[in-house]
Design an enzyme around this catalytic site. Structure first.
Site, PDB file in Angstrom:
ATOM      1  N   GLU A   1       1.162  -1.502   0.036  1.00 47.45           N
ATOM      2  CA  GLU A   1      -0.090   0.045   0.097  1.00 47.45           C
ATOM      3  C   GLU A   1       1.012   0.950   0.249  1.00 47.45           C
ATOM      4  OE1 GLU A   1      -4.066  -1.806   2.623  1.00 47.45           O
ATOM      5  OE2 GLU A   1      -2.681  -0.925   3.358  1.00 47.45           O
TER       6      GLU A   1
ATOM      7  N   CYS B   1       3.460   8.581   0.908  1.00 46.81           N
ATOM      8  CA  CYS B   1       3.678   7.536   1.750  1.00 46.81           C
ATOM      9  C   CYS B   1       3.886   5.738   1.185  1.00 46.81           C
ATOM     10  CB  CYS B   1       3.045   7.477   2.767  1.00 46.81           C
ATOM     11  SG  CYS B   1       3.751   6.231   3.944  1.00 46.81           S
TER      12      CYS B   1
ATOM     13  N   CYS C   1       6.498  -7.031   6.506  1.00 48.19           N
ATOM     14  CA  CYS C   1       6.830  -6.914   7.887  1.00 48.19           C
ATOM     15  C   CYS C   1       7.645  -7.707   8.276  1.00 48.19           C
ATOM     16  CB  CYS C   1       6.900  -5.353   8.144  1.00 48.19           C
ATOM     17  SG  CYS C   1       7.793  -4.632   9.277  1.00 48.19           S
TER      18      CYS C   1
ATOM     19  N   CYS D   1       6.306  -4.882  16.095  1.00 49.36           N
ATOM     20  CA  CYS D   1       6.170  -3.936  16.933  1.00 49.36           C
ATOM     21  C   CYS D   1       5.186  -3.868  17.120  1.00 49.36           C
ATOM     22  CB  CYS D   1       5.993  -2.575  16.263  1.00 49.36           C
ATOM     23  SG  CYS D   1       7.971  -2.222  15.242  1.00 49.36           S
TER      24      CYS D   1
ATOM     25  N   CYS E   1       1.465  -1.579  15.436  1.00 48.27           N
ATOM     26  CA  CYS E   1       1.590  -2.083  14.092  1.00 48.27           C
ATOM     27  C   CYS E   1       0.368  -3.202  13.700  1.00 48.27           C
ATOM     28  CB  CYS E   1       3.345  -1.829  13.960  1.00 48.27           C
ATOM     29  SG  CYS E   1       2.491  -1.256  11.931  1.00 48.27           S
TER      30      CYS E   1
ATOM     31  N   GLU F   1      10.057  -2.629   6.511  1.00 47.05           N
ATOM     32  CA  GLU F   1      11.778  -1.591   7.431  1.00 47.05           C
ATOM     33  C   GLU F   1      12.491  -1.029   5.817  1.00 47.05           C
ATOM     34  OE1 GLU F   1      12.665  -0.085  10.434  1.00 47.05           O
ATOM     35  OE2 GLU F   1      14.704  -0.146   9.452  1.00 47.05           O
TER      36      GLU F   1
ATOM     37  N   SER G   1      11.998   6.190   6.957  1.00 52.82           N
ATOM     38  CA  SER G   1      11.995   6.464   9.026  1.00 52.82           C
ATOM     39  C   SER G   1      12.277   4.616   9.078  1.00 52.82           C
ATOM     40  CB  SER G   1      10.104   6.156   8.427  1.00 52.82           C
ATOM     41  OG  SER G   1      10.304   5.962   9.966  1.00 52.82           O
TER      42      SER G   1
ATOM     43  N   LEU H   1      10.433   5.893  18.108  1.00 55.17           N
ATOM     44  CA  LEU H   1      11.292   6.371  19.627  1.00 55.17           C
ATOM     45  C   LEU H   1      10.399   5.547  19.783  1.00 55.17           C
ATOM     46  CD1 LEU H   1      14.186   6.295  20.467  1.00 55.17           C
ATOM     47  CD2 LEU H   1      12.720   8.540  21.065  1.00 55.17           C
TER      48      LEU H   1
ATOM     49  N   ASN I   1      -3.462   5.775  16.095  1.00 58.87           N
ATOM     50  CA  ASN I   1      -4.043   5.125  15.081  1.00 58.87           C
ATOM     51  C   ASN I   1      -4.848   3.242  15.504  1.00 58.87           C
ATOM     52  OD1 ASN I   1      -4.288   7.459  13.764  1.00 58.87           O
ATOM     53  ND2 ASN I   1      -2.520   6.662  12.838  1.00 58.87           N
TER      54      ASN I   1
ATOM     55  N   CYS J   1      -0.793   5.866  10.099  1.00 61.52           N
ATOM     56  CA  CYS J   1       0.358   5.240  10.030  1.00 61.52           C
ATOM     57  C   CYS J   1      -0.083   3.935  11.289  1.00 61.52           C
ATOM     58  CB  CYS J   1       0.963   6.093  11.509  1.00 61.52           C
ATOM     59  SG  CYS J   1       1.513   7.898  11.293  1.00 61.52           S
TER      60      CYS J   1
HETATM   61  N1  SAH Z   1       9.276   0.138   9.479  1.00 65.83           N
HETATM   62  C1  SAH Z   1       9.733   2.187   9.408  1.00 65.83           C
HETATM   63  C2  SAH Z   1       8.631   2.597   8.611  1.00 65.83           C
HETATM   64  C3  SAH Z   1       7.506   2.106   8.547  1.00 65.83           C
HETATM   65  S1  SAH Z   1       6.779   4.221   9.439  1.00 65.83           S
HETATM   66  C4  SAH Z   1       9.758   2.338  10.913  1.00 65.83           C
HETATM   67  O1  SAH Z   1       9.175   1.845  11.939  1.00 65.83           O
HETATM   68  O2  SAH Z   1      10.034   3.722  11.622  1.00 65.83           O
HETATM   69  C5  SAH Z   1       4.909   3.553  10.165  1.00 65.83           C
HETATM   70  C6  SAH Z   1       5.533   5.015  11.869  1.00 65.83           C
HETATM   71  O3  SAH Z   1       3.712   4.156  12.247  1.00 65.83           O
HETATM   72  C7  SAH Z   1       6.258   4.129  13.130  1.00 65.83           C
HETATM   73  O4  SAH Z   1       7.047   5.359  13.427  1.00 65.83           O
HETATM   74  C8  SAH Z   1       5.682   3.712  13.292  1.00 65.83           C
HETATM   75  O5  SAH Z   1       5.821   3.922  14.559  1.00 65.83           O
HETATM   76  C9  SAH Z   1       3.862   4.335  13.499  1.00 65.83           C
HETATM   77  N2  SAH Z   1       3.065   3.125  14.081  1.00 65.83           N
HETATM   78  C10 SAH Z   1       2.794   1.887  13.513  1.00 65.83           C
HETATM   79  N3  SAH Z   1       1.535   1.904  14.076  1.00 65.83           N
HETATM   80  C11 SAH Z   1       0.980   2.726  14.525  1.00 65.83           C
HETATM   81  C12 SAH Z   1      -0.402   2.638  14.875  1.00 65.83           C
HETATM   82  N4  SAH Z   1      -1.259   1.943  15.548  1.00 65.83           N
HETATM   83  N5  SAH Z   1      -0.555   4.435  15.457  1.00 65.83           N
HETATM   84  C13 SAH Z   1       0.186   5.168  14.945  1.00 65.83           C
HETATM   85  N6  SAH Z   1       0.885   5.164  14.358  1.00 65.83           N
HETATM   86  C14 SAH Z   1       2.024   3.982  14.410  1.00 65.83           C
END
Ligand code: SAH
Length: 351
Positions: free
Chosen positions: A93, A106, A113, A117, A120, A165, A196, A220, A295, A338
Site C-alpha cells: 500500500e 508515503c 514486515c 512492533c 502496528c 523496514e 523512517s 522511538l 491509530n 500510520c
Molecule cells: N519500519 C519503519 C517504517 C514504518 S513508519 C519504522 O518503523 O519507522 C510507520 C510509522 O507509524 C512508525 O513510526 C510506526 O511506529 C508508526 N505506527 C505504527 N503503528 C502505529 C499505530 N497504530 N498508530 C500510530 N502510529 C503507528
C-alpha cells in the site's frame, strides 16, 4: 516470454552496452534511461525517439515490469490510499497525503514486515519479500500522477513510512532514491525525502558512511529501554544507548537533525518519567519530535493517551529547546494512517 529480462534492473552503462552491441551510438542508452526513469514509461512503443527496429528489438528481449493500482480509496480528508499490485501479484500500500502546503507520498519498502512492533498492523503480515528499486520508484510515479490529476499540484515530499523496514532493504531503497533524485530521473530534492526506521544502529551508521543526503526519522516511542523492549522487540538487540550513539555518529557526519516519531499511549508512556527520559534523550543529539496520534488497530490493547498528557510532552520538550509537533492522523476512515497499512482489502495476503 518468461525469460525476458526486466530492463529496469540494468544500469545506464548496461543500457549503453546494448546499443553499442547493436552498432548504435551509446547516447541511445541515455535516451532509453530517461524514458524509463524520467518519464516513467511502461512500454517500449511509446519511446518515440528510438526507431521502430530498436523498439522491436527491445520488446523481443526485455520487459518493463511495473506496478498497477489494484484499488484506490479516497478519504473524506483527501488522503488517497492505493493498493498496489506488483508484477508477481503481491500487494503493498502507498498513500497520498495532501495538506495546504505539501503533497506527501508515503511509500512501502517491503511486502509485509519482519519486525513485530506490538502496536502496528503491518507487523501482523509476515515479511514476504523486499521491493525492487523499480517497485519503490513506481509508487512515487503513481502518486506524482495522482497529485497532478486530483489536486493539480506537484508531489513535494516522500516518506518511507509505509509497509516494511526500509533499512532492511537497504540497497534497493538507496537505488530507488537515486532514481527519484537524479536529474536523469525524477529530479526531486533529497531534502524532501525522509526514511523512517525502527532504529537499526548498524544501518544508521552505514547511511552516514555512505554519505546520504536525505532525512532520517526514527520511530522511538519510548526513551526508556524496559518500555521500548515491550513495544518494539528490536530494542532488545538495539538498545537505546547504541541507538543514540549511532545517531550521534549520523549527525556528526551529515549535520542533519533526526526526527523522532513518538506515540503516547495511556498507561504505557503517559507519565513524567517517560517525558523526562525523552527530553534527556533528545538533548543528547540534535533532533525534533513528531508526536503522532495513535491509530487503533483491530484488537490491539493500546489506547491513545489523554490530550493533556500529549500537551505536557510538547511543553516540556519546547521548554528544553526541542522542537515538537503534534501530528493528527490522516486517512483513518480508509485505514491509511500510520501503522494501519495491512492490506485489509486483500484477502489473499492475510489468509
Ligand atoms: N519500519 C519503519 C517504517 C514504518 S513508519 C519504522 O518503523 O519507522 C510507520 C510509522 O507509524 C512508525 O513510526 C510506526 O511506529 C508508526 N505506527 C505504527 N503503528 C502505529 C499505530 N497504530 N498508530 C500510530 N502510529 C503507528
Amino acid at each position: 516470454m518468461e525469460n525476458k529480462r526486466d530492463i529496469r534492473t540494468l544500469t545506464l552503462e548496461e543500457l549503453q552496452d546494448i546499443f553499442i552491441a547493436l552498432g548504435e551510438k551509446p547516447f541511445r542508452g541515455k535516451q532509453l534511461y530517461e524514458w524509463l526513469w524520467k518519464k516513467g514509461l511502461r512500454s517500449f512503443d511509446e519511446m518515440t525517439n528510438l526507431g521502430k527496429d530498436l523498439r522491436n528489438y527491445l520488446d523481443t528481449h526485455f520487459v518493463i515490469n511495473h506496478i498497477s493500482v489494484d484499488d484506490m480509496q479516497r478519504s473524506t480528508d483527501g488522503t488517497i490510499k492505493n493498493a498496489v499490485k506488483l508484477h508477481d501479484g503481491k500487494v503493498v500500500e502507498s498513500v497520498l497525503i495532501p495538506t495546504d502546503k505539501r503533497i506527501t507520498a508515503c511509500i512501502s519498502s517491503q511486502v509485509g514486515c519482519s519486525l513485530d512492533c506490538t502496536f502496528c498492523a503491518t507487523a501482523r503480515l509476515k515479511r514476504m519479500r523486499n521491493l525492487n528499486p523499480d517497485e519503490i520508484f513506481d509508487q512515487v510515479v503513481t502518486i506524482k500522477q495522482q497529485a497532478e490529476q486530483f489536486y493539480g499540484r506537484p508531489l513535494t515530499n516522500i516518506v518511507f513510512m509505509g509497509m516494511g523496514e526500509p533499512l532492511l532493504n537497504y540497497n534497493n531503497v538507496l537505488k530507488a532514491i537515486e532514481k527519484i533524485t537524479s536529474p536523469d530521473g525524477l529530479g526531486m530534492s533529497p531534502k524532501r525525502i525522509t526514511v523512517s526506521t525502527v532504529g537499526l544502529e548498524k544501518m544508521i551508521r552505514k547511511l552516514a558512511d555512505d554519505g546520504v543526503t536525505f532525512r532520517l526519522a526514527v520511530s522511538l516511542h519510548a526513551a526508556i529501554d524496559e518500555t521500548r523492549d515491550q513495544l518494539m522487540s528490536v530494542n532488545l538487540k538495539n538498545p537505546l544507548n547504541e541507538l543514540l550513539a549511532s545517531l550521534q555518529y549520523w549527525y556528526a557526519k551529515t549535520k542533519s537533525r533526526v526526527t523522532f516519531e513518538y506515540v503516547v499511549w495511556r498507561g504505557i508512556n503517559d507519565d513524567e518519567r517517560h517525558i523526562d527520559a525523552l527530553v534527556a534523550f533528545c538533548k543528547k543529539v540534535p533532533s525534533k519530535v513528531n508526536i503522532i496520534e495513535y491509530n487503533p488497530i483491530d484488537d490491539g490493547p493500546y489506547q491513545q493517551a489523554d490530550p493533556a498528557i500529549v500537551e505536557w510532552y510538547r511543553e516540556k520538550l519546547e521548554a528544553a529547546g526541542i522542537k515538537a509537533m503534534v501530528r493528527r492522523s490522516r486517512g483513518k476512515d480508509i485505514d491509511a494512517a500510520c501503522g494501519q497499512l495491512a492490506n485489509k482489502n486483500e484477502v489473499a495476503l492475510t489468509t
